[in-house]
Every structure is written in structure tokens, then in C-alpha cells.
Design an enzyme around this catalytic site. Structure first.
Site, PDB file in Angstrom:
ATOM      1  N   ASP A  15     -10.385  12.720  24.224  1.00 30.62           N
ATOM      2  CA  ASP A  15      -9.434  11.277  24.499  1.00 30.62           C
ATOM      3  C   ASP A  15      -7.926  11.408  24.044  1.00 30.62           C
ATOM      4  O   ASP A  15      -7.681  10.471  23.658  1.00 30.62           O
ATOM      5  CB  ASP A  15     -10.234  10.376  23.809  1.00 30.62           C
ATOM      6  CG  ASP A  15     -11.636  10.116  24.277  1.00 30.62           C
ATOM      7  OD1 ASP A  15     -12.147  10.651  25.238  1.00 30.62           O
ATOM      8  OD2 ASP A  15     -12.355   9.263  23.611  1.00 30.62           O
ATOM      9  N   LYS A 113     -16.252   9.264  30.401  1.00 35.88           N
ATOM     10  CA  LYS A 113     -17.439   8.605  29.481  1.00 35.88           C
ATOM     11  C   LYS A 113     -17.003   7.349  29.201  1.00 35.88           C
ATOM     12  O   LYS A 113     -15.804   6.828  29.342  1.00 35.88           O
ATOM     13  CB  LYS A 113     -17.409   9.282  28.150  1.00 35.88           C
ATOM     14  CG  LYS A 113     -16.414   9.298  27.335  1.00 35.88           C
ATOM     15  CD  LYS A 113     -16.702  10.189  26.036  1.00 35.88           C
ATOM     16  CE  LYS A 113     -15.475  10.233  25.265  1.00 35.88           C
ATOM     17  NZ  LYS A 113     -15.101   8.783  24.706  1.00 35.88           N
ATOM     18  N   CYS A 158     -14.774   9.142  18.235  1.00 33.52           N
ATOM     19  CA  CYS A 158     -15.236   9.951  19.360  1.00 33.52           C
ATOM     20  C   CYS A 158     -15.271  11.327  18.944  1.00 33.52           C
ATOM     21  O   CYS A 158     -16.220  12.225  19.436  1.00 33.52           O
ATOM     22  CB  CYS A 158     -14.348   9.722  20.444  1.00 33.52           C
ATOM     23  SG  CYS A 158     -14.705   8.040  21.314  1.00 33.52           S
TER      24      CYS A 158
END
Ligand SMILES: [Zn+2]
Length: 210
Positions: A15, A113, A158
Site C-alpha cells: 500500500d 484488496k 496492513c
């Protein structure tokens, strides 16, 4: 500790998107600092996978989707507690794009995601209901990749949950701590470090990987 990279290792870059960096809608403090470290790290790996948080408008994890709720409050989702965030990484918006200075042309897979409206997905392996797979386990297994090095944003969400799930799926896992930054909601950075230690997942510095 020094970690020698092999052809069965993969770097999972989590990310590194505009919204998670300073100036973004869910900025991780100093999140931009991971970019040069990750660019350099990626050159050492034969295999690199990028994840991209990729939410539809009105996503369940957005405080704006719940009347009277504010970011960083927790709600009871059908699958358990869910922290509410500012709107971020909305599909097709500039905030959802990777940082312009993230330069990993060799990346073999971009795994998106968080695209199911009613489930958040911190982990690159399972959504937050812990039962809906993203497909990453199968991808890595089919390709014979056995050890996952993880770097990116945010350390305490994450990165942490991706590391825990990779471990549970039977992969060897290494977290490259200096190439991560945390959000730190109510002590979540310390909690993440403790959880990773408990599983025996090493936290290493990027300078020790070669
Ligand atoms: Zn998200």
C-alpha cells in the site's frame, strides 16, 4: 542478523499509495520516507508483489458511510470490530495511485484488496472476515515462492496482518521494519510489534538484506 535473498523469496510491498503518505487522506506520518528504501530493496529481489488498497465509494470502513460516526471510532461489523477511517484509496482516484516516486518496474503482480463494499481488507492474504481469500496464497505457492519479506504502509495494520496471515499460511516471513511506518491508533504500533514477536517473525533492517 543478515538475510541472504534467494530465488524463492518475494518482496511484498504494501500500500505505498498517495492517500497513505503526507498530503493524502489517511496519511501515515512520514509514510513517504519508505519509498527510497523500498525502491532500493526491490532491486535486490527477483520477485516483487505490490498491494493496492482499492475501495469502492461508500466502503464500510469509511466513517462517512455511517451516520454520526467519526474517523478512528470502532464499529461492530458483521465480522467483528472495525476501525472507521477517513475516505481513502477510492478506486480510480489519484489518492489510490501508487506514489509517483515508487519505482519498481520489475513488480510481477499488483494485488488489489478492499474492493468488497462490506468487508475491509488489511491483510494481503485474507479480508478482515478472516475467511475471504485474496488469492495471494495460491499465487505464491504455485510460483514456488516460500519466504515473504514485507515492507510498506502501515506497519500496525496492513503490514502486521499480512505478516500474520503469511505466517499462518505456512510461509517464512520477514518484516523490514525501517521500510515501514505506522499510524499508531491507541498503541497499535506496540501491539503489532508484540504480535509479530510472539509469532517469531523477525523484524530486520533493510541494510541487513542482501
Ligand atoms: Zn483501506
Amino acid at each position: 542478523m543478515s538475510e541472504k535473498i534467494t530465488a524463492r523469496d518475494v518482496l511484498l510491498v504494501v500500500d505505498v499509495q498517495n492517500d497513505f503518505c503526507p498530503g493524502g487522506r489517511l496519511a501515515v506520518p512520514r509514510g513517504d520516507e519508505v519509498v527510497p528504501l523500498i525502491n532500493a530493496l526491490a532491486e535486490k529481489f527477483a520477485h516483487v508483489v505490490l498491494t493496492q488498497d482499492w475501495h469502492p465509494p461508500g466502503h464500510l470502513s469509511f466513517a462517512s458511510s455511517h451516520a454520526g460516526r467519526k474517523p478512528f471510532e470502532t464499529i461492530a461489523a458483521s465480522y467483528g470490530p472495525q476501525i472507521l477511517w477517513p475516505d481513502h484509496c477510492v478506486q480510480g482516484t489519484p489518492g489510490a495511485q501508487f506514489r509517483d516516486d515508487l519505482r519498481i518496474p520489475s513488480a510481477e503482480l499488483v494485488l488489489r484488496k478492499g474492493y468488497h463494499r462490506a468487508i475491509d481488507s488489511y491483510s494481503a492474504f485474507y479480508e478482515n472476515d478472516h475467511t475471504t481469500p485474496t488469492g495471494l496464497t495460491g499465487y505464491l505457492r504455485e510460483r514456488g515462492l516460500a519466504r515473504v519479506f514485507i515492507a510498506g504502509l502501515a506497519f500496525d495494520f496492513c503490514v502486521r496482518y499480512s505478516a500474520e496471515d503469511a505466517h499462518r499460511q505456512g510461509f517464512a516471513v520477514v518484516v523490514v521494519e525501517d521500510a515501514c511506518r505506522g499510524i499508531d491508533v491507541d498503541g497499535s504500533v506496540a501491539a503489532a510489534r508484540e504480535a509479530l514477536n510472539k509469532l517469531g517473525i523477525p523484524l530486520v533492517a533493510s541494510g541487513d538484506i542482501g
